[in-house]
Design an enzyme around this catalytic site. Structure first.
Site, mmCIF file in Angstrom:
data_model
loop_
_atom_site.group_PDB
_atom_site.id
_atom_site.type_symbol
_atom_site.label_atom_id
_atom_site.label_comp_id
_atom_site.label_asym_id
_atom_site.label_seq_id
_atom_site.Cartn_x
_atom_site.Cartn_y
_atom_site.Cartn_z
ATOM 1 N N LYS A 104 69.860 67.564 37.928
ATOM 2 C CA LYS A 104 71.081 67.607 38.769
ATOM 3 C C LYS A 104 71.142 68.942 39.508
ATOM 4 C CE LYS A 104 73.547 70.718 36.190
ATOM 5 N NZ LYS A 104 73.776 72.085 36.600
ATOM 6 N N ASP A 135 76.919 68.741 29.781
ATOM 7 C CA ASP A 135 76.324 68.132 30.980
ATOM 8 C C ASP A 135 75.709 66.760 30.697
ATOM 9 O OD1 ASP A 135 76.946 70.187 32.670
ATOM 10 O OD2 ASP A 135 74.948 71.110 32.659
HETATM 11 P P1 ATP Z 1 72.219 73.735 32.607
HETATM 12 O O1 ATP Z 1 72.291 73.543 34.068
HETATM 13 O O2 ATP Z 1 72.805 72.600 31.816
HETATM 14 O O3 ATP Z 1 72.681 75.073 32.142
HETATM 15 P P2 ATP Z 1 69.510 74.569 32.486
HETATM 16 O O4 ATP Z 1 68.602 73.908 33.460
HETATM 17 O O5 ATP Z 1 69.990 75.945 32.818
HETATM 18 O O6 ATP Z 1 70.709 73.592 32.225
HETATM 19 P P3 ATP Z 1 67.900 73.608 30.374
HETATM 20 O O7 ATP Z 1 66.652 73.370 31.140
HETATM 21 O O8 ATP Z 1 68.704 72.420 29.998
HETATM 22 O O9 ATP Z 1 68.843 74.646 31.126
HETATM 23 O O10 ATP Z 1 67.481 74.455 29.087
HETATM 24 C C1 ATP Z 1 68.286 75.411 28.532
HETATM 25 C C2 ATP Z 1 67.791 75.765 27.123
HETATM 26 O O11 ATP Z 1 67.674 74.597 26.324
HETATM 27 C C3 ATP Z 1 66.458 76.456 27.092
HETATM 28 O O12 ATP Z 1 66.612 77.631 26.362
HETATM 29 C C4 ATP Z 1 65.540 75.497 26.355
HETATM 30 O O13 ATP Z 1 64.652 76.155 25.474
HETATM 31 C C5 ATP Z 1 66.470 74.607 25.564
HETATM 32 N N1 ATP Z 1 66.017 73.207 25.445
HETATM 33 C C6 ATP Z 1 66.207 72.413 24.404
HETATM 34 N N2 ATP Z 1 65.701 71.190 24.626
HETATM 35 C C7 ATP Z 1 65.185 71.185 25.855
HETATM 36 C C8 ATP Z 1 64.523 70.203 26.647
HETATM 37 N N3 ATP Z 1 64.285 68.966 26.214
HETATM 38 N N4 ATP Z 1 64.136 70.565 27.883
HETATM 39 C C9 ATP Z 1 64.398 71.801 28.359
HETATM 40 N N5 ATP Z 1 64.978 72.769 27.643
HETATM 41 C C10 ATP Z 1 65.395 72.476 26.403
#
Ligand code: ATP
Length: 285
Positions: free
Chosen positions: A9, A140
């Site tokens: 997203k 989310d």
């Molecule tokens: P958001 O926009 O919800 O903040 P984001 O893109 O910043 O999401 P994610 O990619 O969801 O962040 O990952 C955030 C944290 O979650 C990382 O520290 C990662 O190690 C952990 N994590 C746990 N499971 C997963 C997964 N399946 N894929 C990616 N990261 C994961």
């Protein structure tokens, strides 16, 4: 074996309205699903959960846990708990969405597992029930279950579907450096934004297809915080706008910056203008 796409997203807007009694922030965000997706494969096993992950295609993939800390794993646990059954599942993730990038990569995987287990075990849970399970995994996740264009309020899990926005090309630029969501919100609290996106107005503009007016109002309250840690975000925005983007903004808590255009050639020009960042060209979904 069953396959689900875990689509990422972007935040067209992100507003923070305060801190709630439960410690979460009260937000108001317009969210948009994009085509960039992880692949999730699920297979029935006799009980419990197993997880295999190929994260070699994304930067920082080696930092994503493959045990019960993985959001896909947590989602399977919550699904089993909700159903009161030991619905065994082997999960295989192929990561394509950059991690800790503001694109909800982990939440998208969790949502795909919840949707997928509902199909795998033919449990026929309603979308509302699937979202209830998702909200236990992360704020989310319900949006990632529903997808499209939505207003997310409360802690992010209260959703209102909006008129889907038309087929725009989305260019993503992910500069080096990761921003943890927890750090971004904590730093924001010390110095809250004085500007807020006019979400009600934007929703009406999007509904009548007045995209140019809506784009001018897009705003992310966490952008200033993220800029302090990763100044390259400002550079990406500048280059994207100079190359013809209709709008360029950081997504979520960063560090990914997205640009929108309705012209494929301009999308390529925007992508080519970016240096020192990972670049993806995708579409709104
Ligand atoms: P958001 O926009 O919800 O903040 P984001 O893109 O910043 O999401 P994610 O990619 O969801 O962040 O990952 C955030 C944290 O979650 C990382 O520290 C990662 O190690 C952990 N994590 C746990 N499971 C997963 C997964 N399946 N894929 C990616 N990261 C994961």
């Amino acid at each position: 074996m069953l396959k689900e796409l875990a689509r990422a997203k972007i935040n067209l807007t992100l507003d923070i309205l305060g801190v709630r009694a439960d410690g979460y922030h009260e937000v108001s965000m317009i969210m948009q699903t994009i085509e960039l997706a992880d692949e999730v494969e699920l297979e029935k096993i006799s009980g419990g959960i197993s997880l295999a992950m190929d994260a070699t295609k994304i930067q920082g993939g080696e930092n994503i846990p493959t045990d019960e800390r993985n959001l896909a794993w947590k989602a399977a646990i919550e699904f089993q708990k909700f159903c009161g059954k030991n619905f065994g599942v082997a999960i295989r993730l192929t990561k394509k969405i950059p991690a800790a990038a503001g694109l909800a990569g982990g939440s998208a995987d969790a949502a795909a597992v919840i949707r997928g287990m509902n199909r795998l075990y033919e449990t026929r849970l309603t979308e509302k029930e699937l979202c209830e399970i998702g909200a236990r995994v992360g704020s989310d996740v319900p949006f990632c279950i529903i997808g499209g264009t939505c207003l997310a309020e409360g802690r992010g899990a209260t959703l209102t579907r909006l008129t889907p926005i038309k087929n725009f090309s989305v260019v993503l630029a992910k500069p080096d450096g990761e921003i943890s969501t927890a750090w971004a919100y904590k730093t924001y609290d010390e110095n809250p934004a004085k500007t807020h996106p006019p979400n009600e107005k934007i929703i009406k503009q999007l509904a009548r297809g007045d995209y140019d007016a809506a784009f001018k109002n897009f705003f992310n309250a966490l952008e200033d915080v993220a800029l302090k840690k990763i100044p390259a975000i400002a550079d990406c925005k500048k280059k994207m706008l100079a190359a013809g983007a209709k709008v360029a903004l950081m997504s979520g808590s960063g560090s990914t910056v997205f640009a929108l255009t309705d012209n494929n050639l301009i999308a390529e020009k925007i992508a080519a203008s970016i240096e020192n960042a990972q670049v993806f060209i995708t579409k709104t979904f």
